[in-house]
Design an enzyme around this catalytic site. Sequence first.
Site, PDB file in Angstrom:
ATOM      1  N   GLY A  32       0.945  -1.230   0.031  1.00  0.00           N
ATOM      2  CA  GLY A  32       0.006  -0.014   0.047  1.00  0.00           C
ATOM      3  C   GLY A  32       0.902   1.212  -0.030  1.00  0.00           C
ATOM      4  CB  SER A  33      -0.224   4.646  -0.806  1.00  0.00           C
ATOM      5  OG  SER A  33      -1.228   4.902   0.115  1.00  0.00           O
ATOM      6  CB  THR A  34       0.879   4.009   4.543  1.00  0.00           C
ATOM      7  OG1 THR A  34      -0.667   4.610   4.208  1.00  0.00           O
ATOM      8  CG2 THR A  34       1.264   4.969   5.748  1.00  0.00           C
ATOM      9  CG  ASP A  85       0.620  -4.593   6.205  1.00  0.00           C
ATOM     10  OD1 ASP A  85       0.544  -3.813   5.257  1.00  0.00           O
ATOM     11  OD2 ASP A  85       0.457  -5.722   6.319  1.00  0.00           O
ATOM     12  N   GLY A  86       0.184  -1.420   6.437  1.00  0.00           N
ATOM     13  CA  GLY A  86      -0.703  -0.448   6.570  1.00  0.00           C
ATOM     14  C   GLY A  86      -2.169  -1.005   6.962  1.00  0.00           C
ATOM     15  N   GLY A  98      -6.833  -5.114   3.138  1.00  0.00           N
ATOM     16  CA  GLY A  98      -7.459  -5.784   1.922  1.00  0.00           C
ATOM     17  C   GLY A  98      -7.841  -4.760   1.041  1.00  0.00           C
ATOM     18  N   GLY A 100      -5.708  -3.360  -1.025  1.00  0.00           N
ATOM     19  CA  GLY A 100      -4.982  -3.717  -2.195  1.00  0.00           C
ATOM     20  C   GLY A 100      -4.970  -5.105  -2.335  1.00  0.00           C
ATOM     21  CD  GLU A 106      -1.573  -6.319   3.191  1.00  0.00           C
ATOM     22  OE1 GLU A 106      -1.025  -5.308   2.843  1.00  0.00           O
ATOM     23  OE2 GLU A 106      -2.814  -6.397   3.413  1.00  0.00           O
ATOM     24  CE  LYS A 124      -6.175   4.479   5.006  1.00  0.00           C
ATOM     25  NZ  LYS A 124      -4.911   3.912   4.854  1.00  0.00           N
TER      26      LYS A 124
HETATM   27  C1  5RP Z   1      -3.460  -3.981   1.164  1.00  0.00           C
HETATM   28  C2  5RP Z   1      -3.854  -3.318   2.483  1.00  0.00           C
HETATM   29  C3  5RP Z   1      -3.060  -1.895   2.811  1.00  0.00           C
HETATM   30  O1  5RP Z   1      -2.147  -2.080   3.753  1.00  0.00           O
HETATM   31  C4  5RP Z   1      -4.333  -1.051   2.751  1.00  0.00           C
HETATM   32  O2  5RP Z   1      -5.118  -0.922   1.825  1.00  0.00           O
HETATM   33  C5  5RP Z   1      -3.790   0.373   2.983  1.00  0.00           C
HETATM   34  O3  5RP Z   1      -3.183   0.923   1.939  1.00  0.00           O
HETATM   35  P1  5RP Z   1      -2.826   2.427   1.940  1.00  0.00           P
HETATM   36  O4  5RP Z   1      -1.695   2.591   2.658  1.00  0.00           O
HETATM   37  O5  5RP Z   1      -2.410   2.707   0.393  1.00  0.00           O
HETATM   38  O6  5RP Z   1      -3.950   3.412   2.369  1.00  0.00           O
HETATM   39  O7  5RP Z   1      -4.334  -3.891   3.164  1.00  0.00           O
HETATM   40  O8  5RP Z   1      -4.129  -4.974   0.784  1.00  0.00           O
END
Ligand code: 5RP
Length: 226
Positions: A32-34, A85-86, A98, A100, A106, A124
């Site tokens: 993910g982006s974070t 992880d994000g 999920g 992504g 994950e 979030k």
């Molecule tokens: C991927 C995930 C990501 O961690 C979640 O979607 C957060 O993404 P982002 O940092 O781009 O908001 O669970 O399956």
Amino acid sequence: MKGDGSDAEKKRAAESAATAVEDGMTVGLGTGSTTAHAIRLLGDRVEQGLDIRGIPTSFQARELAVEVGIPLTSLAESTLDVAIDGADQVAGSVLLKGGGAAHTREKIVDTAADRLLIVVDSSKVSERLDKTVPIEVLPAARTTVATRIEDIDGDPTLRAATRKDGPVVTDNGNFVLDCAFGTIDDPQNLSTVLSTVPGIVEHGLFVDCADELHIGEATGVRVEQF
Ligand code: 5RP
């Protein structure tokens, strides 16, 4: 101070968690982006001599880790000291993931780590979880799982791909049902029920897996420990 869920907040959260990574560690690399900010920051530190190994949770995380020069290993070869992880929504130590479609790998990597650090921007954070629960399903089971979800008062939608006709196909070759349950009052119970449905590979509820939450805010980072 609560902020706006901006990319700057994501980067602050990632910076905060990345400082927990030390020489000699094996690190789970979320998707993910974070988390991408954290992977880039770790890549910078590897360039300066940090000795770590990464275990990616998706094709995207693997590609980025290779791009920034993080040496990789696998669960078959190494144990995990920490994972970063994000999440799509957090309520205390309970996460929804999920967005992504990477939540199966994950969950495997995150729960194998000695410490799981979750990095999110302030948008979030919620009192209770109410976003849809992504459920990875075997393609052959998509209709039977959808029926079972309706039986427990959920509303499943097959996730559609963009710039491809038909559904999203995960890194594992499966489909994703995004399932609305309204406000989730008892995530532990829902998690347990979903885990018993034949054809569900994994769902995006992560109950009490997180050790630390790094929340990027408008002017700083708030860290919660569990
Ligand atoms: C991927 C995930 C990501 O961690 C979640 O979607 C957060 O993404 P982002 O940092 O781009 O908001 O669970 O399956």
